[in-house]
Design an enzyme around this catalytic site. Structure first.
Site, PDB file in Angstrom:
ATOM      1  N   ARG A  42       1.840   8.576   8.827  1.00 16.34           N
ATOM      2  CA  ARG A  42       1.634   9.979   8.447  1.00 16.34           C
ATOM      3  C   ARG A  42       0.485  10.613   9.227  1.00 16.34           C
ATOM      4  NH1 ARG A  42       4.533   9.472   3.744  1.00 16.34           N
ATOM      5  NH2 ARG A  42       4.991  11.396   2.654  1.00 16.34           N
TER       6      ARG A  42
ATOM      7  N   HIS B   9      12.316   5.914  13.250  1.00 19.69           N
ATOM      8  CA  HIS B   9      12.180   6.103  11.801  1.00 19.69           C
ATOM      9  C   HIS B   9      13.015   7.307  11.366  1.00 19.69           C
ATOM     10  CE1 HIS B   9      10.143   6.811   7.939  1.00 19.69           C
ATOM     11  NE2 HIS B   9       9.601   5.601   8.065  1.00 19.69           N
TER      12      HIS B   9
ATOM     13  N   GLU C 294       0.293  -9.087  -1.250  1.00 19.04           N
ATOM     14  CA  GLU C 294      -0.393  -8.540  -0.066  1.00 19.04           C
ATOM     15  C   GLU C 294      -1.635  -7.739  -0.503  1.00 19.04           C
ATOM     16  OE1 GLU C 294       0.790  -5.378   3.100  1.00 19.04           O
ATOM     17  OE2 GLU C 294       1.800  -7.188   3.770  1.00 19.04           O
TER      18      GLU C 294
ATOM     19  N   HIS D 158       5.505   5.780  13.017  1.00 18.93           N
ATOM     20  CA  HIS D 158       5.831   6.555  11.815  1.00 18.93           C
ATOM     21  C   HIS D 158       4.643   6.989  10.969  1.00 18.93           C
ATOM     22  CE1 HIS D 158       4.897   3.522   8.757  1.00 18.93           C
ATOM     23  NE2 HIS D 158       5.326   2.637   9.613  1.00 18.93           N
TER      24      HIS D 158
ATOM     25  N   ASP E 182       0.791  -1.229   0.000  1.00 21.86           N
ATOM     26  CA  ASP E 182       0.000   0.000   0.000  1.00 21.86           C
ATOM     27  C   ASP E 182       0.822   1.277   0.000  1.00 21.86           C
ATOM     28  OD1 ASP E 182       1.130   0.054   2.500  1.00 21.86           O
ATOM     29  OD2 ASP E 182      -0.682  -0.581   3.548  1.00 21.86           O
TER      30      ASP E 182
ATOM     31  N   GLU F 285      -2.474   5.132   2.707  1.00 23.35           N
ATOM     32  CA  GLU F 285      -2.307   3.718   2.336  1.00 23.35           C
ATOM     33  C   GLU F 285      -3.610   3.039   1.933  1.00 23.35           C
ATOM     34  OE1 GLU F 285      -0.861   5.151   4.961  1.00 23.35           O
ATOM     35  OE2 GLU F 285       1.290   4.882   4.616  1.00 23.35           O
TER      36      GLU F 285
END
Ligand code: UD1
Ligand code: UDP
Length: 364
Positions: free
Chosen positions: A204, A235, A115, A202, A93, A129
């Site tokens: 967004r 990250h 996936e 991490h 994604d 995503e």
């Protein structure tokens, strides 16, 4: 041709590269990395010994979704035109996967989605995503669904049953080779004798206020439990780093370390008491290791891990994380209920199943 560009895609695509390359009479596997991630991608390629045939090197500091989408589209086009692969495989994604799939769609090149079929049905979470994975599925020809749940999601959207294979998740293939019972490291020696908390963050949509709340809650709970130590492989996103340093720098029982190589990270997971994360991949790996995970998000596309008891969605507010993290440290019953190992995401042979499916559908 496999196209990928971030750390988690590499961890889950490299086992498939190895499988395809071990069958040269059936496949010629070309690897294109977009370089959406740089250092974090290179770490994984090194561990798996995968040399890309093409590297688009698109990463720039502070890149936006416009940068990633535009640069991948533009740079992958001449490679697709020159190579005209029988099929392009993309993963999951990410914006790399979305842009590469869109490029293939424009050029009439077949797409296989590894996936496939994960859904939250909420376009805002995870963002972007959920859009990326739905968009890739919209233009894919073959679907490699990790679980029966993801297959059902695809069927509900009208994908043909003949185009879907339930394969397990290739991320679990990697786990088969990385866990070493006698593994040790200076960080683990430092945490020895304490309950080890492993932390990553991490997403967004969590950048900004939610991430500050997450860190504040974790710190408050740990201050009340002196027998805990935390390791936080951070990250590389500078926005994540500034929030973490602002909230956690002067707390000596929490160690912020650079991103770990996957071999090390898997072994840190195996030695941890519990995990706090907003990551997708870690939600798949932890059930195999029987490690409780508090998922610091409002939604998950991995309901299998919640059903198996290992994962619990705890949101991103300071109070909800404080409450659930405290409970897990204080109640043996709550901890035991979440620490049974199970394999909802596969048995470690997903890559082989995908390669078999490719042979079945591509060879005359
Ligand atoms: C990306 C994916 C996300 C995935 C995550 C895994 C998208 C939109 N997001 O998000 O789905 O869960 O990767 O980690 O595709 N950076 C470096 N070096 C690196 C990697 C990142 O410096 O090796 C920094 C850069 O400043 C970059 C920032 O991190 O601007 C963010 O990277 P980016 O790939 O844009 O987004 P992620 O949040 O990593
Ligand atoms: N991981 C790693 N080193 C780290 C942290 C995570 O190798 O320091 C691995 C982890 O085992 C999992 C993957 O990276 O396989 C998850 O990546 P990430 O959380 O960045 O992305 P997501 O899965 O959320 O897309």
């Amino acid at each position: 041709m496999l196209v990928f560009g971030t750390r988690p895609e590499a961890i889950k695509m490299c086992p498939l590269v190895s499988e395809l390359r071990s069958r040269p009479s059936e496949f010629e596997a070309l690897v294109v990395t977009t370089g959406q991630h740089k250092e974090m991608l290179e770490q994984v390629l090194r561990v798996f010994g995968v040399e890309p045939d093409y590297d688009l090197s698109i990463m720039k500091k502070g890149q936006t979704l416009f940068d990633v989408t535009g640069r991948v589209l533009e740079k992958v086009k001449p490679i697709l035109e020159a190579e005209r692969p029988d099929i392009v495989l993309v993963h999951g994604d990410t914006t790399t996967s979305f842009a590469a799939a869109l490029a293939c769609f424009y050029l009439g090149i077949r797409i296989g989605h590894v996936e496939a079929g994960l859904r939250t049905h909420d376009m805002k979470s995870p963002w972007p995503e959920e859009f990326n994975r739905q968009a890739v599925d919209l233009v894919s020809d073959l679907y490699f669904a990790p679980t029966e749940v993801s297959k059902q999601n695809l069927l509900a959207e009208g994908k043909s049953e003949k185009s879907i294979w339930v394969t397990g998740n290739t991320g679990i293939d990697a786990l088969r080779t990385t866990i070493a019972p006698d593994y040790s490291s200076p960080d683990l020696d430092w945490a020895n004798g304490s309950r080890l908390i492993l932390l990553t963050a991490h997403r967004r949509e969590n950048l900004g206020a939610p991430m500050h709340s997450m860190f504040r809650a974790i710190r408050r709970v740990m201050e009340e439990h002196p027998d805990t130590k935390a390791i936080y492989p951070i990250h590389m996103n500078p926005v994540v780093r500034s929030a973490a340093h602002a909230e956690l720098d002067d707390f000596e029982r929490l160690r912020i370390v650079e991103p770990l190589e996957v071999f090390d990270f898997h072994n840190y997971m195996a030695k941890s008491h519990l995990i706090l994360t907003d990551s997708g991949g870690i939600q798949e790996e932890a059930p195999s290791l029987g490690k409780p995970v508090l998922v610091m998000r409002d939604t998950t596309e991995r309901p299998e891990g919640v059903a198996s008891g290992t994962l619990k969605l705890v949101g991103t507010s300071e109070e909800s994380i404080y409450k659930e993290f405290s409970l897990l440290l204080s109640s043996e019953k709550a901890y035991r209920a979440m620490s049974q190992s199970s394999n909802p995401y596969g048995d470690g042979f997903a890559s082989k199943r995908i390669a078999d499916a490719l042979t079945e559908s591509l060879l005359p």
